[in-house]
Design an enzyme around this catalytic site. Sequence first.
Site, PDB file in Angstrom:
ATOM      1  N   LYS A 197      19.944  47.909  37.435  1.00  0.00           N
ATOM      2  CA  LYS A 197      18.974  48.237  36.440  1.00  0.00           C
ATOM      3  C   LYS A 197      17.358  48.333  36.914  1.00  0.00           C
ATOM      4  CE  LYS A 197      16.828  46.106  33.220  1.00  0.00           C
ATOM      5  NZ  LYS A 197      15.386  47.124  33.402  1.00  0.00           N
ATOM      6  N   GLY A 250      11.911  38.974  39.358  1.00  0.00           N
ATOM      7  CA  GLY A 250      10.915  39.500  38.297  1.00  0.00           C
ATOM      8  C   GLY A 250      10.203  38.336  37.903  1.00  0.00           C
ATOM      9  N   SER A 251       9.674  38.040  36.702  1.00  0.00           N
ATOM     10  CA  SER A 251       8.751  37.316  36.211  1.00  0.00           C
ATOM     11  C   SER A 251       9.772  35.749  35.924  1.00  0.00           C
ATOM     12  CB  SER A 251       8.157  37.467  34.896  1.00  0.00           C
ATOM     13  OG  SER A 251       9.348  37.383  34.069  1.00  0.00           O
ATOM     14  N   THR A 252       9.090  34.514  36.270  1.00  0.00           N
ATOM     15  CA  THR A 252       9.905  33.348  35.853  1.00  0.00           C
ATOM     16  C   THR A 252      10.360  33.330  34.477  1.00  0.00           C
ATOM     17  OG1 THR A 252       8.588  32.177  37.722  1.00  0.00           O
ATOM     18  CG2 THR A 252       9.595  30.754  35.832  1.00  0.00           C
ATOM     19  N   GLY A 255      13.494  35.299  34.085  1.00  0.00           N
ATOM     20  CA  GLY A 255      14.481  34.719  34.967  1.00  0.00           C
ATOM     21  C   GLY A 255      14.998  33.671  34.294  1.00  0.00           C
ATOM     22  N   GLU A 273      14.645  35.578  42.279  1.00  0.00           N
ATOM     23  CA  GLU A 273      13.560  35.534  42.985  1.00  0.00           C
ATOM     24  C   GLU A 273      12.413  35.846  42.080  1.00  0.00           C
ATOM     25  OE1 GLU A 273      10.246  37.056  44.322  1.00  0.00           O
ATOM     26  OE2 GLU A 273      11.323  38.536  45.258  1.00  0.00           O
ATOM     27  N   CYS A 307       4.764  39.610  44.461  1.00  0.00           N
ATOM     28  CA  CYS A 307       4.994  38.263  44.042  1.00  0.00           C
ATOM     29  C   CYS A 307       4.595  36.943  45.271  1.00  0.00           C
ATOM     30  CB  CYS A 307       6.330  37.769  43.916  1.00  0.00           C
ATOM     31  SG  CYS A 307       7.569  38.663  45.195  1.00  0.00           S
ATOM     32  N   GLU A 404       0.303  33.611  37.478  1.00  0.00           N
ATOM     33  CA  GLU A 404       0.484  34.596  38.369  1.00  0.00           C
ATOM     34  C   GLU A 404      -0.187  35.956  37.582  1.00  0.00           C
ATOM     35  OE1 GLU A 404       3.864  36.699  41.051  1.00  0.00           O
ATOM     36  OE2 GLU A 404       4.430  36.287  38.816  1.00  0.00           O
TER      37      GLU A 404
END
Length: 506
Positions: A197, A250-252, A255, A273, A307, A404
């Site tokens: 995706k 992607g973002s935490t 995630g 990651e 990142c 971030e």
Amino acid sequence: MANLSNCNDDSNNNGSFLKIPKIKFTKLFINGEFVDSVSGKRFETVDPRTEEVITEIAEATKEDIDIAVKAARQAFDSGPWPRMPGAERAKIMLKWAELIEENIEEIAALDTIDGGKLYSWCKAVDVPEASNLLRYYAGAADKIHGEVFKTSRNLHLYSLMEPVGVVGHIIPWNFPTVMFFTKASPALAAGCTMLLKPAEDTPLSALFYAHLAKLAGIPDGVLNVVPGFGSTAGAAIASHMDVDAVSFTGSTETGRKVMMAATMSNLKPVSLELGGKSPVLIFDDADIDKAVDLALFGILHNKGEICVAFSRVYVQEGIYDEFEKKVVEKAKTWVVGDPFDPKVQQGPQTSKAQFEKILSYIELGKKEGATLLTGGKRFGNKGYYIEPTIFSNVKEDMLISQDEIFGPVMVLSKFKSIEEGIEKANSSKYGLASGIVTKNMDIANTVSRSIRAGIVWINCFFAFDVDCPFGGYKMSGFGRDYGLEALHKYLQVKSVATPIYNSPWL
């Protein structure tokens, strides 16, 4: 103020530096065919240079994910790909790499109009890296094997390395090409089938790669590309009972959701990651001009949408004042504009949402009491351009120092001792990347062993290699991309035991 290179010139924004390619693929790619979504839904993908719609893309929802998973399952359980000798898989992967190189200009242009990336960088680095990743893992495809064990019992024992099954890849919008092949290449070499995706902001190159995969001979069902939104398509992949593993970048925040969905479904393994707030420590002995160049590139590369960006810059107090003066002067000369222009160093942010998020953090930094040294505003009146921005007098507990931002915003602070520098570098919930600038290798070796991050760059930035595993500590995730460690994410170990003649096991 940074230099503006025709950012609002209509002829420039319409691609005067390069003919914009015709968009050829806008449907889902499932079981080897481009198809409409079950719902018929489509979403717009926007050119961040102009804020204008490029085209509409078929939107995958849960029903489409079910169909794609079924195709991938069939291809894994009954198809040729997992059963094919590794050398045969490698031949197809190598053909795919050749086709990418034959279409390098068109692919680079797609990532430029879809994500605002520098065309020159895409053509010179990102797209060649796609071919490089395919070739690297193609070279490993026929070298996957287990072990034979010498045991204390009367048994013949050996292990097999087998593909994990159907894999779900969910990739971000900041590096659409590199992330596609960072995920797909090792999984293909291992013999897995997959759904991928792409981010809803940057689906164009992913669909073009699906077309090239078909031409290369990837069997139907092995690769399925399903553009859609994280809350629907992404969630359906992560929670699907027939997806055997998920790899997410992607973002935490997202995630966490991926991991929870995987845990609540079939306990599938997950590789994450995630975000970063990477520090760079610049010591008194550093070459200041080189340190300035490194720090600026570290935060402004890819418009800060990276990142591993050097978003926290710590400078030892002996050279701080000179460094601050020079980095501000250099930032004001940074060329922002149309990413097709070879003179431009920074294009637009990828999306309106990211553009607005970055500007809101800049306003927050002012309110928190940080000193705005340069930048801080929208650049021009058309497109998602933001001035290179530098804050000083930043305290560790300020949100601009902790969150971030994912944009061209540097936070600048000073430190006295090595110990204080290490403490500041580690004062983050993230641990993805870090940097050290010094001529003293004793300092470099000491600090590199003390910073809690997945990669440490000494006197360099963005020094990746396909052989070198990459991933995070702390809330930057777990699991590694690149290297043979990435290949092992898509393999599982099976042990086989056979009793030897006259064994007590008979």
